[in-house]
Design a protein around this motif. Sequence first.
Motif, PDB file in Angstrom:
ATOM      1  N   UNK A   1      58.305 -55.645 -85.253  1.00 30.23           N
ATOM      2  CA  UNK A   1      58.701 -54.617 -86.206  1.00 30.23           C
ATOM      3  C   UNK A   1      60.218 -54.593 -86.365  1.00 30.23           C
ATOM      4  N   UNK A   2      60.864 -55.660 -85.882  1.00 31.46           N
ATOM      5  CA  UNK A   2      62.302 -55.780 -86.035  1.00 31.46           C
ATOM      6  C   UNK A   2      62.649 -56.847 -87.052  1.00 31.46           C
ATOM      7  N   UNK A   3      63.909 -57.248 -87.087  1.00 34.95           N
ATOM      8  CA  UNK A   3      64.338 -58.318 -87.986  1.00 34.95           C
ATOM      9  C   UNK A   3      64.409 -59.644 -87.233  1.00 34.95           C
ATOM     10  N   UNK A   4      63.446 -59.857 -86.340  1.00 36.57           N
ATOM     11  CA  UNK A   4      63.412 -61.044 -85.494  1.00 36.57           C
ATOM     12  C   UNK A   4      61.988 -61.303 -85.029  1.00 36.57           C
ATOM     13  N   UNK A   5      61.771 -62.514 -84.504  1.00 29.88           N
ATOM     14  CA  UNK A   5      60.472 -62.897 -83.954  1.00 29.88           C
ATOM     15  C   UNK A   5      60.667 -63.343 -82.510  1.00 29.88           C
ATOM     16  N   UNK A   6      59.602 -63.235 -81.709  1.00 32.65           N
ATOM     17  CA  UNK A   6      59.669 -63.547 -80.287  1.00 32.65           C
ATOM     18  C   UNK A   6      58.667 -64.629 -79.930  1.00 32.65           C
ATOM     19  N   UNK A   7      59.169 -65.677 -79.259  1.00 34.88           N
ATOM     20  CA  UNK A   7      58.316 -66.749 -78.753  1.00 34.88           C
ATOM     21  C   UNK A   7      58.340 -66.696 -77.233  1.00 34.88           C
ATOM     22  N   UNK A   8      57.264 -66.271 -76.624  1.00 32.92           N
ATOM     23  CA  UNK A   8      57.144 -66.298 -75.160  1.00 32.92           C
ATOM     24  C   UNK A   8      56.808 -67.718 -74.746  1.00 32.92           C
ATOM     25  N   UNK A   9      57.598 -68.306 -73.853  1.00 38.92           N
ATOM     26  CA  UNK A   9      57.334 -69.686 -73.453  1.00 38.92           C
ATOM     27  C   UNK A   9      57.914 -70.000 -72.084  1.00 38.92           C
ATOM     28  N   UNK A  10      57.472 -71.097 -71.521  1.00 41.94           N
ATOM     29  CA  UNK A  10      57.974 -71.560 -70.231  1.00 41.94           C
ATOM     30  C   UNK A  10      59.417 -72.030 -70.382  1.00 41.94           C
ATOM     31  N   UNK A  11      60.124 -72.150 -69.268  1.00 40.13           N
ATOM     32  CA  UNK A  11      61.494 -72.651 -69.310  1.00 40.13           C
ATOM     33  C   UNK A  11      61.549 -74.065 -69.877  1.00 40.13           C
ATOM     34  N   UNK A  12      60.570 -74.879 -69.525  1.00 40.94           N
ATOM     35  CA  UNK A  12      60.538 -76.248 -70.034  1.00 40.94           C
ATOM     36  C   UNK A  12      60.419 -76.259 -71.552  1.00 40.94           C
ATOM     37  N   UNK A  13      59.496 -75.448 -72.074  1.00 41.43           N
ATOM     38  CA  UNK A  13      59.318 -75.394 -73.524  1.00 41.43           C
ATOM     39  C   UNK A  13      60.530 -74.747 -74.187  1.00 41.43           C
ATOM     40  N   UNK A  14      61.110 -73.756 -73.535  1.00 42.11           N
ATOM     41  CA  UNK A  14      62.298 -73.105 -74.099  1.00 42.11           C
ATOM     42  C   UNK A  14      63.424 -74.116 -74.289  1.00 42.11           C
ATOM     43  N   UNK A  15      63.687 -74.931 -73.287  1.00 38.74           N
ATOM     44  CA  UNK A  15      64.750 -75.918 -73.389  1.00 38.74           C
ATOM     45  C   UNK A  15      64.440 -76.954 -74.467  1.00 38.74           C
TER      46      UNK A  15
END
Length: 371
Positions: A309-323
């Motif tokens: 409900x903000x002006x952004x989106x959130x991707x929950x992910x592992x550190x490996x996938x984040x990098x």
Amino acid sequence: MDTFPGFNPSRVTGLPSLRPEIASLPAYVPGTRAEEDDTAALASNESHFNPLPSVLHSVFSAGSTINRYPDAASSSLRDKLAEQLGTTSKEVTVGPGSLGVLNQIITAFCRPGDEVIFPWRSFEAYPLVVHLAGASSIPVPLRPDEGHDLESMLAAITDKTRVIIICTPNNPTGVPVPHAELEDFLGRVRSDILVVVDEAYVEYATAVDTPDTLALYQRHPNVCLLRTFSKAYGLAGLRIGYAVAAAEISEGLRKAALPFSVSAVAQQAAFASLDARSEMRARVQAVVSERERILPALRAAGFNIPDSQGNFLWLRCTDEKREELLSAFGAAGILVRGYARDGIRITLADAKANDRVLTILTKQESSQIRN
């Protein structure tokens, strides 16, 4: 230059000691700044729109007075806010961004040994301002659906609890606290605990169960609403926000403020912004429309993304996938915000920038994205 007889600078080994709370304080890490014109700056949740012409005019006009101190009480702006919010000016406190006002809140209410409860992950400045005051942070993990775990927050209350922070919509997950849940929560919190409802992104919230916080504030005197001109109003660079709280509380918050911390330029820009609310809402609707376009597309690509409900989106992910994702975004000239052990936040901008995000993410294998 001559020195005192017998003085040898090389023998000076000691320096004044910082307070332990400061020495151990981790620095706030801002979003990465764009250095190239074609870089998509989607790391700081800033408005991607240029300033409104009427607001820019007020900034230029106020610039002619910068040789004078600003109104330390922000009187005219407080009157304007009170008129639009249906409160009195005595209930309004203006400060250098909502974070500046939050610092005033923690300074005014917390001593060493006191406790502040907040959700986690949430705005990463929360533990910093608490630590700075010498108080103790009590972070409560979010639910699996990325929402506030209000029951666990209630269970965390002790006789040392002085402040509870609710962030709705939550930064960086975008998940709001529904009105009924927040009302039930407030009815179960001791009246001597200040409940700060941080609504930095409230203008972007369109869900039918978005909390009516002004109504809740009227029924619960221990509620303090925290808002900002940085996001939807696009005044991030001027640093101005405000709180709404009982007159006695607001008076204390103003006493805790650094004098002249809000410039006359910022005050005039905020005043003009309130007169341009219809234009602000049109800009907000453009962001919301992009949010409604991008969310289904990413889910179709296999990403499990909460209903922001903000002006952004959130991707929950592992550190490996984040990098892996941060590397892909960086190579494409897109700046996003990574959070160690948690995930990635992506600010929504114009359709062209958002399509660049889609291109990167739809090329990725989504199998490593965890719920």
